[in-house]
Design an enzyme around this catalytic site. Sequence first.
Site, PDB file in Angstrom:
ATOM      1  N   HIS A   8      29.897 -25.235  -5.430  1.00  9.57           N
ATOM      2  CA  HIS A   8      31.146 -25.662  -4.791  1.00  9.57           C
ATOM      3  C   HIS A   8      30.936 -25.718  -3.278  1.00  9.57           C
ATOM      4  O   HIS A   8      30.512 -24.743  -2.661  1.00  9.57           O
ATOM      5  CB  HIS A   8      32.244 -24.656  -5.152  1.00  9.57           C
ATOM      6  CG  HIS A   8      33.590 -24.987  -4.625  1.00  9.57           C
ATOM      7  ND1 HIS A   8      34.409 -24.041  -4.047  1.00  9.57           N
ATOM      8  CD2 HIS A   8      34.275 -26.164  -4.591  1.00  9.57           C
ATOM      9  CE1 HIS A   8      35.554 -24.601  -3.683  1.00  9.57           C
ATOM     10  NE2 HIS A   8      35.490 -25.892  -4.011  1.00  9.57           N
TER      11      HIS A   8
ATOM     12  N   GLU B 111      28.917 -30.199  -5.296  1.00 13.95           N
ATOM     13  CA  GLU B 111      30.268 -30.696  -5.015  1.00 13.95           C
ATOM     14  C   GLU B 111      30.475 -30.644  -3.516  1.00 13.95           C
ATOM     15  O   GLU B 111      30.018 -29.700  -2.841  1.00 13.95           O
ATOM     16  CB  GLU B 111      31.318 -29.840  -5.721  1.00 13.95           C
ATOM     17  CG  GLU B 111      32.754 -30.341  -5.580  1.00 13.95           C
ATOM     18  CD  GLU B 111      33.493 -29.760  -4.367  1.00 13.95           C
ATOM     19  OE1 GLU B 111      34.609 -30.236  -4.075  1.00 13.95           O
ATOM     20  OE2 GLU B 111      32.958 -28.841  -3.705  1.00 13.95           O
TER      21      GLU B 111
ATOM     22  N   ASP C  31      33.257 -32.287  -0.093  1.00 15.33           N
ATOM     23  CA  ASP C  31      34.540 -32.885   0.282  1.00 15.33           C
ATOM     24  C   ASP C  31      34.316 -33.939   1.346  1.00 15.33           C
ATOM     25  O   ASP C  31      33.459 -33.770   2.232  1.00 15.33           O
ATOM     26  CB  ASP C  31      35.475 -31.796   0.810  1.00 15.33           C
ATOM     27  CG  ASP C  31      35.610 -30.631  -0.169  1.00 15.33           C
ATOM     28  OD1 ASP C  31      36.323 -30.796  -1.163  1.00 15.33           O
ATOM     29  OD2 ASP C  31      34.971 -29.585   0.068  1.00 15.33           O
TER      30      ASP C  31
ATOM     31  N   HIS D  89      36.021 -29.928   4.377  1.00 17.41           N
ATOM     32  CA  HIS D  89      37.072 -29.652   3.403  1.00 17.41           C
ATOM     33  C   HIS D  89      38.478 -29.791   3.969  1.00 17.41           C
ATOM     34  O   HIS D  89      39.310 -30.529   3.434  1.00 17.41           O
ATOM     35  CB  HIS D  89      36.909 -28.249   2.805  1.00 17.41           C
ATOM     36  CG  HIS D  89      37.962 -27.912   1.794  1.00 17.41           C
ATOM     37  ND1 HIS D  89      39.158 -27.307   2.122  1.00 17.41           N
ATOM     38  CD2 HIS D  89      38.004 -28.123   0.451  1.00 17.41           C
ATOM     39  CE1 HIS D  89      39.894 -27.161   1.042  1.00 17.41           C
ATOM     40  NE2 HIS D  89      39.207 -27.638   0.000  1.00 17.41           N
TER      41      HIS D  89
END
Length: 592
Positions: free
Chosen positions: A275, A302, A304, A317
């Site tokens: 993450h 993952e 953002d 993020h």
Amino acid sequence: MPRRPLAQITALFVGATLAIAAAPAQAVDLTWNFDGATPLAASIGSATIQYYDPLSTNWGPGATQFGTAASLGLPAFPSGGSGGVMRFPATTPTQGYQVFPGGSGATAYTMFWDFLSPAAYDGKWRGLLQTNLANDDDGDLFIQNSASGGIGINGSYQGSIAPNTWNRIAITRSATGTLTKFINGALVGTQPADDERFDLASSFYLFADENNETAAGYVSSFRYVDSALTNEQVRLLGNVSAAGATVAGPTIPAPPPEPPAPTPPLFGRTQIMGHRGGGTLAPENTMAAFAKGYEVGNDLFELDVHLTADGHAVVFHDDTLDRTTNGSGPIANLTLAQVKALDAGSWYGPQYAGEKVPTLTEVLQYTVGKGRTILDVKVAANQAFRDAVDDAIFASRATSDDIWIWPSSGQYTSDPRFGNAEIQLLTSIPSNLSDANLLALKASGIDGLSIGDGSITQEAINAFHKNGMWVDVYTVNSPARMEQLIAMGVDSIETDRPDLMADIIYAGDANGDFDVDGADFLAWQRGGSGITLADWKKTYGHARGIPANASPAATTASTSIPEPAGVLILLIAAGVLLPLAPGSARGSRATR
């Protein structure tokens, strides 16, 4: 039970065949309700219970009392009404109640006791069944010697028998040797019962034991059937009825349907997805985070995505800079040059001082060839975003197979840049999990599902897998929950602790090649672990992410294993490894 000579077995077989041809055998189903002028005669069927009295002391009539719940001062039956009750004493090894059901015995059967245990005997052993007609060995079913103890034998006791309360105790013994135990219609446990001790001869004893592990109690009905009733048949008979054990008392709700069995992950084992790159192991969404995640075992990444004021895709993020940089305000207000001037690492620790906010191009240049990357899109679906992502894909030499688009910011529309659909992973489980609907979604460009942990179901996992579609679950940091999801067969788990998940996935990686396969079993064996193949599979197999039907040698072509170990790997893969010696499932009569 003594074994018969072959000649006798042959004669019995022939005789039995002729008897079956002449007339089908009738099932035995007997019930004693302990009422009327002859309370030890069966109330339903033709059979008797007699006092077991080898010393001819005539103990039975004086120690046994018949009446009703009311006349004996007992609680009312759960269903109300009035019926017969027998009070029995704690028996000695030369006492008991001998049931003569007729016939030569049975290996599969069902028994019910409508039973009340006085509070004074709670916590004591209470023998219910003895199949040994000499009564010189341990009984075969007990109520445990603990407060509100369970029922069973050989150290396996389940359920709870509350004192001074009517309980319908039931057992079934299957032809395959499984003892299934019920209390008031609820299945409380099973245990092996393939030992001959559980075979019935032409009679058996109630409330008897060879060393006085019995206690006084009350029984309002006893039922014997010479076959194993189904679990549902027992459930429907529920709790005690004044009319006896053939009549249902209050019943429990039907159990929920069994959950579907898990299907294995699409690519052999559950994948580790870091993450924000490396989770909490480095400053999130920085190059240091992606490197750290890959170092500890990431299979996937993952990240953002935001846009700068001059239209560049950056990996970040929050909408604002304040939490993870030395800047402030919305990131969308700054140009790429201004964003690159910020420190994105000092907030995490001084060793990361000067770490920069990376562009999407920079991250994809790193992750391509290491693992697919989910782009969690934080901006609206507009042409500026599409152009920025397209530029990053082109500059990094990535392809559509290297990324997944997952929009947390809302629904995206079709766009030819990303195939037929701009989204490759759904954000929620469709209400329609039919093959037709999932295949239509797949044809539109949907590869699968990425969903929060609290929403995933086994039904959805199986439906997506059936149609070759990916299932990702986020964000899971508990090792125990990781193991549950691995057992459910999810394809990837997004986590802030990829290191902990790697410990689970690679727990069986004995040779350190980051691949759990048959070579690791051999490494365990060479290391003198003594672990069996069955135990190794149980510990490091499907429950650890390796499908139960996967070939342990699937990747051994690239693994250097000295002969003849390589041959053994092939034998493992072919499923022809010599079977392990079966353990005895026969319980000792020497212990409860």
